[in-house]
Design a protein around this motif. Structure first.
Motif, short mmCIF file in Angstrom:
data_model
loop_
_atom_site.label_atom_id
_atom_site.label_comp_id
_atom_site.label_asym_id
_atom_site.label_seq_id
_atom_site.Cartn_x
_atom_site.Cartn_y
_atom_site.Cartn_z
N PRO A 83 -35.82 27.50 -9.70
CA PRO A 83 -35.77 26.31 -8.85
C PRO A 83 -36.54 26.56 -7.55
CG PRO A 83 -33.57 26.95 -9.57
CD PRO A 83 -34.49 28.07 -9.94
N GLU A 84 -37.33 25.61 -7.15
CA GLU A 84 -38.09 25.70 -5.88
C GLU A 84 -38.28 24.26 -5.40
OE1 GLU A 84 -39.23 28.63 -4.59
OE2 GLU A 84 -41.22 28.34 -3.72
N LYS A 85 -37.46 23.89 -4.41
CA LYS A 85 -37.43 22.48 -4.02
C LYS A 85 -38.79 21.95 -3.59
CE LYS A 85 -32.88 20.81 -3.02
NZ LYS A 85 -31.95 21.96 -3.12
N ARG A 86 -39.41 22.70 -2.68
CA ARG A 86 -40.67 22.21 -2.11
C ARG A 86 -41.83 22.95 -2.76
NH1 ARG A 86 -44.02 22.10 1.96
NH2 ARG A 86 -43.66 24.27 2.54
N LEU A 87 -42.77 22.22 -3.27
CA LEU A 87 -43.91 22.85 -3.94
C LEU A 87 -45.02 23.14 -2.94
CD1 LEU A 87 -45.44 23.72 -6.49
CD2 LEU A 87 -46.16 21.34 -6.77
N LYS A 107 -30.95 22.73 -14.90
CA LYS A 107 -31.53 24.06 -14.66
C LYS A 107 -31.55 24.39 -13.17
CE LYS A 107 -34.67 24.44 -18.61
NZ LYS A 107 -36.09 24.47 -19.00
N ALA A 108 -31.65 23.37 -12.35
CA ALA A 108 -31.75 23.59 -10.90
C ALA A 108 -30.41 23.32 -10.22
CB ALA A 108 -32.85 22.70 -10.32
N ALA A 109 -29.31 23.36 -10.99
CA ALA A 109 -28.00 23.01 -10.42
C ALA A 109 -27.54 24.02 -9.37
CB ALA A 109 -26.97 22.96 -11.55
N GLY A 110 -26.88 23.54 -8.34
CA GLY A 110 -26.27 24.42 -7.35
C GLY A 110 -24.99 25.03 -7.94
N PRO A 111 -24.29 25.92 -7.19
CA PRO A 111 -23.15 26.65 -7.76
C PRO A 111 -22.02 25.75 -8.25
CG PRO A 111 -23.65 27.40 -5.50
CD PRO A 111 -24.63 26.33 -5.83
N ILE A 112 -21.73 24.66 -7.53
CA ILE A 112 -20.60 23.81 -7.96
C ILE A 112 -20.99 23.02 -9.20
CG2 ILE A 112 -19.08 21.89 -7.27
CD1 ILE A 112 -19.42 23.02 -4.38
N ALA A 113 -22.19 22.41 -9.16
CA ALA A 113 -22.66 21.65 -10.32
C ALA A 113 -22.79 22.58 -11.53
CB ALA A 113 -24.00 21.00 -10.01
N ALA A 114 -23.18 23.83 -11.28
CA ALA A 114 -23.34 24.78 -12.38
C ALA A 114 -21.99 25.06 -13.04
CB ALA A 114 -23.96 26.08 -11.87
N ARG A 115 -20.94 25.12 -12.23
CA ARG A 115 -19.62 25.38 -12.80
C ARG A 115 -19.20 24.22 -13.72
NH1 ARG A 115 -16.13 27.01 -8.10
NH2 ARG A 115 -17.88 28.27 -7.47
N PHE A 116 -19.45 22.98 -13.26
CA PHE A 116 -19.17 21.80 -14.11
C PHE A 116 -20.00 21.85 -15.39
CE2 PHE A 116 -17.37 19.75 -10.31
CZ PHE A 116 -16.25 19.20 -10.90
N ARG A 117 -21.30 22.16 -15.21
CA ARG A 117 -22.21 22.21 -16.37
C ARG A 117 -21.67 23.20 -17.41
NH1 ARG A 117 -27.01 25.34 -14.59
NH2 ARG A 117 -25.54 27.02 -15.01
#
Ligand code: FAD
Length: 399
Positions: A232-236, A362-372
């Motif tokens: 993940p890289e927010k800004r290109l 794929k770019a989920a943060g830690p909380i969203a990743a736990r739900f995923r």
């Protein structure tokens, strides 16, 4: 009103020798339309690429032009995809429908070489080292101009020149790729003389790991291991990407996967500057409003690039190339281009949208990743079945 000059096509210029280009030329030839392919790169100078998975629907499209068997023979059968969390827990498994052609994984650049060779074996000329720069629609024909100041003329011009298509620029210059928020890496490691495989044979499985900080995929035939990573890289910042050295990238990748279960670090141990495919931003083209103008049309990534997360870009490119040729076989040019777009747009945009949703996971943060990780086993069991994915993988074109 339809232009009466836009009669049935007899000759075609195909720009781009990736996937859509050679397949379009083969299908056009099958339709009785003489086609030549113009590719910007010289043979062997393009990227070899990381592992590319060709889905059953892509192999079905290649079958129309007799290119499926050669690709399957050169690839690794990969009928299973196993999804893991960063802790090593299996989140789900997707098996191919045994009634469909077996999913095959090939090095990305190798696929183009195989398809070009197939086109040449059928007597199609593939001209290398010619970069398309512009075209003039004379009303009776289309004349392409190349960077070596040469020209070529035919009834139609088909742009199969990828996501940054110069041909699309003639149809709608305002459209460009969308960055997905991920940068991609990949390649192959191992093989004779490299001190043994990085991982044992994965037995036809392509493993995908939703890691804590990044996404990793790998498969092995017992000798060579194909791998890819999405960071993940927010800004290109393209300049920063180019300026980052091999050592800096591998250090970043090692840090990204340091706390994950799985063989990512072992595979990265065997990555060298020679077998490493440098960082590229993952991009898509969710909606290209117009796919043709006059005697010019686009196909493949030029018209409908999906991000790699779908595993469908090459398959959709092959399908569109075949469908476009079929329409030109049966209809005068203007009506053929309209029918082609009508038949393809809904399907390809649906796949692109689904891949965009995967990119968010794929770019989920830690909380969203736990739900995923908690919800994915349920969703995989329900929705990743052969029945639910039949619209994608079971698709065939009735030539
Ligand atoms: C990292 C990554 C992983 C991927 N993994 C998968 C996967 O697992 N499965 C899958 O199905 N798809 C995958 N894809 C997508 C797939 O590679 C593309 O969808 C597919 O290659 C599109 O085919 P195409 O022929 O439209 O374009 P391309 O394959 O990009 O071919 C375009 C060709 O046109 C040539 N060209 C460009 N400009 C010009 C010009 N001006 N004049 C002449 N020639 C020109 C280029 O040199 C190139 O050879 C992946 C993509 C990436 C980036």
């Amino acid at each position: 009103m339809t232009n009466p000059q836009l009669h049935q096509a007899r000759t075609a210029l195909v720009i781009g020798g990736g996937v859509a280009g050679p397949v379009a030329a083969l299908a056009l030839r099958k339709a009785g339309i003489e086609a030549q392919v113009y590719e910007a790169h010289h043979p062997g100078t393009g990227s070899k690429g990381g592992p590319l998975t060709l889905a059953a629907n892509g192999l079905n499209a290649l079958r129309v032009v007799g290119a499926d068997a050669g690709v399957a023979a050169a690839g690794t059968p990969t009928p299973r995809m196993v999804i893991h969390s960063g802790t090593g827990k299996v989140l789900g498994e997707v098996g191919s429908d045994p009634a469909l052609p077996a999913v095959t994984t090939v090095p990305r650049g190798r696929l183009a070489e195989l398809l070009q060779a197939r086109a040449e074996a059928e007597g199609i000329t593939v001209v290398h080292g010619k970069r398309f720069e512009g075209a003039v629609d004379t009303g009776r024909s289309v004349i392409a101009q190349f960077d070596d100041h040469t020209t070529a003329e035919a009834d139609v011009l088909i742009g199969c020149d990828g996501i940054r298509s110069a041909v699309r620029g003639l149809i709608d210059p305002a459209i460009g790729p969308r960055y997905t928020g991920l940068i991609g890496f990949g390649g192959y490691v191992g093989g004779p003389g490299t001190g043994g495989p990085a991982v044992p044979d994965t037995g036809g499985a392509f493993h995908m790991i939703f890691g804590r900080r990044a996404f990793f995929g790998y498969l092995s035939d017992g000798e060579r291991t194909g791998w890819f990573a999405n960071l993940p890289e927010k800004r290109l910042d393209r300049d920063a990407l180019r300026a980052t050295s091999f050592d800096e990238w591998t250090a970043r990748l090692r840090a990204a996967f340091a706390d994950d279960a799985g063989p990512a670090l072992r595979i990265l141990d065997q990555v060298t500057p020679e077998n490493f495919i440098p960082a590229s931003p993952l991009e898509d083209l969710p909606h290209v409003p117009v796919w043709s103008r006059g005697r010019i049309a686009i196909a493949g990534d030029a018209a409908h690039a999906t991000s790699p997360s779908s595993g469908q870009g090459a398959s959709l490119a092959a399908e569109s190339a075949v469908e476009l040729a079929r329409c030109l076989r049966d209809l005068p040019i203007a009506r053929a281009f309209t029918a082609y777009e009508h038949r393809r747009r809904g399907r390809v945009e649906r796949v692109i949208a689904a891949a965009a949703r995967t990119n968010q996971s794929k770019a989920a943060g830690p909380i969203a990743a736990r739900f995923r990780d908690a919800l994915m086993p349920f969703f995989m069991a329900r929705f990743a079945t052969p029945e639910r994915t039949a619209w994608q993988h079971g698709y065939t074109i009735d030539w």
